[in-house]
Design a protein around this motif. Sequence first.
Motif, PDB file in Angstrom:
ATOM      1  N   VAL A 284       0.856  -1.176   0.000  1.00  0.00           N
ATOM      2  CA  VAL A 284       0.000   0.000   0.000  1.00  0.00           C
ATOM      3  C   VAL A 284       0.901   1.237   0.000  1.00  0.00           C
ATOM      4  O   VAL A 284       1.910   1.284   0.685  1.00  0.00           O
ATOM      5  CB  VAL A 284      -0.913   0.000   1.250  1.00  0.00           C
ATOM      6  N   GLU A 285       0.526   2.241  -0.772  1.00  0.00           N
ATOM      7  CA  GLU A 285       1.330   3.460  -0.823  1.00  0.00           C
ATOM      8  C   GLU A 285       1.553   3.966   0.584  1.00  0.00           C
ATOM      9  O   GLU A 285       0.598   4.144   1.349  1.00  0.00           O
ATOM     10  CB  GLU A 285       0.645   4.526  -1.663  1.00  0.00           C
ATOM     11  N   SER A 286       2.780   4.156   0.953  1.00  0.00           N
ATOM     12  CA  SER A 286       3.093   4.537   2.313  1.00  0.00           C
ATOM     13  C   SER A 286       3.343   6.015   2.477  1.00  0.00           C
ATOM     14  O   SER A 286       2.899   6.617   3.425  1.00  0.00           O
ATOM     15  CB  SER A 286       4.307   3.754   2.801  1.00  0.00           C
ATOM     16  N   ASP A 287       4.078   6.576   1.536  1.00  0.00           N
ATOM     17  CA  ASP A 287       4.449   7.972   1.714  1.00  0.00           C
ATOM     18  C   ASP A 287       4.946   8.534   0.395  1.00  0.00           C
ATOM     19  O   ASP A 287       5.639   7.858  -0.364  1.00  0.00           O
ATOM     20  CB  ASP A 287       5.540   8.097   2.766  1.00  0.00           C
ATOM     21  N   THR A 288       4.584   9.774   0.144  1.00  0.00           N
ATOM     22  CA  THR A 288       5.132  10.532  -0.972  1.00  0.00           C
ATOM     23  C   THR A 288       5.644  11.830  -0.393  1.00  0.00           C
ATOM     24  O   THR A 288       4.945  12.499   0.360  1.00  0.00           O
ATOM     25  CB  THR A 288       4.068  10.808  -2.049  1.00  0.00           C
ATOM     26  N   TYR A 289       6.879  12.159  -0.697  1.00  0.00           N
ATOM     27  CA  TYR A 289       7.441  13.414  -0.225  1.00  0.00           C
ATOM     28  C   TYR A 289       8.253  14.049  -1.329  1.00  0.00           C
ATOM     29  O   TYR A 289       8.666  13.397  -2.289  1.00  0.00           O
ATOM     30  CB  TYR A 289       8.271  13.214   1.048  1.00  0.00           C
ATOM     31  N   SER A 290       8.454  15.357  -1.218  1.00  0.00           N
ATOM     32  CA  SER A 290       9.132  16.131  -2.255  1.00  0.00           C
ATOM     33  C   SER A 290      10.422  16.718  -1.720  1.00  0.00           C
ATOM     34  O   SER A 290      10.496  17.115  -0.554  1.00  0.00           O
ATOM     35  CB  SER A 290       8.238  17.276  -2.740  1.00  0.00           C
ATOM     36  N   ILE A 291      11.425  16.760  -2.601  1.00  0.00           N
ATOM     37  CA  ILE A 291      12.705  17.390  -2.269  1.00  0.00           C
ATOM     38  C   ILE A 291      13.140  18.236  -3.459  1.00  0.00           C
ATOM     39  O   ILE A 291      12.786  17.956  -4.602  1.00  0.00           O
ATOM     40  CB  ILE A 291      13.788  16.347  -1.921  1.00  0.00           C
ATOM     41  N   SER A 292      13.899  19.278  -3.173  1.00  0.00           N
ATOM     42  CA  SER A 292      14.448  20.137  -4.218  1.00  0.00           C
ATOM     43  C   SER A 292      15.808  19.596  -4.621  1.00  0.00           C
ATOM     44  O   SER A 292      16.498  18.965  -3.822  1.00  0.00           O
ATOM     45  CB  SER A 292      14.612  21.569  -3.701  1.00  0.00           C
ATOM     46  N   TYR A 293      16.205  19.849  -5.868  1.00  0.00           N
ATOM     47  CA  TYR A 293      17.506  19.382  -6.316  1.00  0.00           C
ATOM     48  C   TYR A 293      18.090  20.326  -7.355  1.00  0.00           C
ATOM     49  O   TYR A 293      17.376  21.116  -7.980  1.00  0.00           O
ATOM     50  CB  TYR A 293      17.410  17.969  -6.896  1.00  0.00           C
ATOM     51  N   THR A 294      19.403  20.225  -7.547  1.00  0.00           N
ATOM     52  CA  THR A 294      20.104  20.894  -8.639  1.00  0.00           C
ATOM     53  C   THR A 294      21.123  19.919  -9.205  1.00  0.00           C
ATOM     54  O   THR A 294      21.535  18.973  -8.524  1.00  0.00           O
ATOM     55  CB  THR A 294      20.839  22.165  -8.168  1.00  0.00           C
ATOM     56  N   VAL A 295      21.511  20.163 -10.449  1.00  0.00           N
ATOM     57  CA  VAL A 295      22.514  19.336 -11.111  1.00  0.00           C
ATOM     58  C   VAL A 295      23.664  20.235 -11.560  1.00  0.00           C
ATOM     59  O   VAL A 295      23.436  21.311 -12.110  1.00  0.00           O
ATOM     60  CB  VAL A 295      21.934  18.628 -12.349  1.00  0.00           C
ATOM     61  N   SER A 296      24.877  19.759 -11.298  1.00  0.00           N
ATOM     62  CA  SER A 296      26.059  20.457 -11.770  1.00  0.00           C
ATOM     63  C   SER A 296      27.076  19.403 -12.177  1.00  0.00           C
ATOM     64  O   SER A 296      27.667  18.751 -11.315  1.00  0.00           O
ATOM     65  CB  SER A 296      26.629  21.361 -10.677  1.00  0.00           C
ATOM     66  N   GLY A 297      27.221  19.212 -13.467  1.00  0.00           N
ATOM     67  CA  GLY A 297      28.114  18.164 -13.947  1.00  0.00           C
ATOM     68  C   GLY A 297      27.608  16.818 -13.477  1.00  0.00           C
ATOM     69  O   GLY A 297      26.464  16.468 -13.701  1.00  0.00           O
ATOM     70  N   LYS A 298      28.477  16.053 -12.792  1.00  0.00           N
ATOM     71  CA  LYS A 298      28.086  14.733 -12.271  1.00  0.00           C
ATOM     72  C   LYS A 298      27.461  14.828 -10.882  1.00  0.00           C
ATOM     73  O   LYS A 298      27.112  13.817 -10.292  1.00  0.00           O
ATOM     74  CB  LYS A 298      29.311  13.821 -12.185  1.00  0.00           C
ATOM     75  N   ASN A 299      27.354  16.023 -10.351  1.00  0.00           N
ATOM     76  CA  ASN A 299      26.855  16.191  -8.988  1.00  0.00           C
ATOM     77  C   ASN A 299      25.363  16.489  -8.957  1.00  0.00           C
ATOM     78  O   ASN A 299      24.880  17.377  -9.642  1.00  0.00           O
ATOM     79  CB  ASN A 299      27.602  17.326  -8.281  1.00  0.00           C
TER      80      ASN A 299
END
Length: 137
Positions: free
Chosen positions: A82-97
């Motif tokens: 059963v779906e337990s949890d959905t949460y959101s996070i912010s991200y950025t990409v820089s090269g391989k990071n």
Amino acid sequence: MIMKNLKRLLTLSLLLITIMACSSDDSSTTEDNQANIIGTWKLSSSSTNGVVDSLDACDLQTTLEIASSQIDITEYWGDNCVESDTYSISYTVSGKNLTISESGFSYTSEITTLTSTTLSIKDVDEGDVYIETYTRK
């Protein structure tokens, strides 16, 4: 249960960081990684220190919905996954990071594979190496 969720959150964070950073050669690579990472990804495997982790049916339903600056993570568990949890996070990409920001904390992971079908993210925490691989849904 809390430790499993914290470990999964850290691992997913690291995976996301890794996904976003396939190459740091130039800004066009960063832009390519940013464009290529967008989509819906489903967990297909993970490993800890080179040993394949045993994932159950619920683990394998974990999804990442990656938009231009936000990732929605959905995890499942229980007898019927059963779906337990959905949460959101912010991200950025820089090269391989891939840098993920959540609740005032930032984590940086390495994108080791980013193709049209596969995303692998590597995270190192206290000497342990975690790699999660996702398949585009």
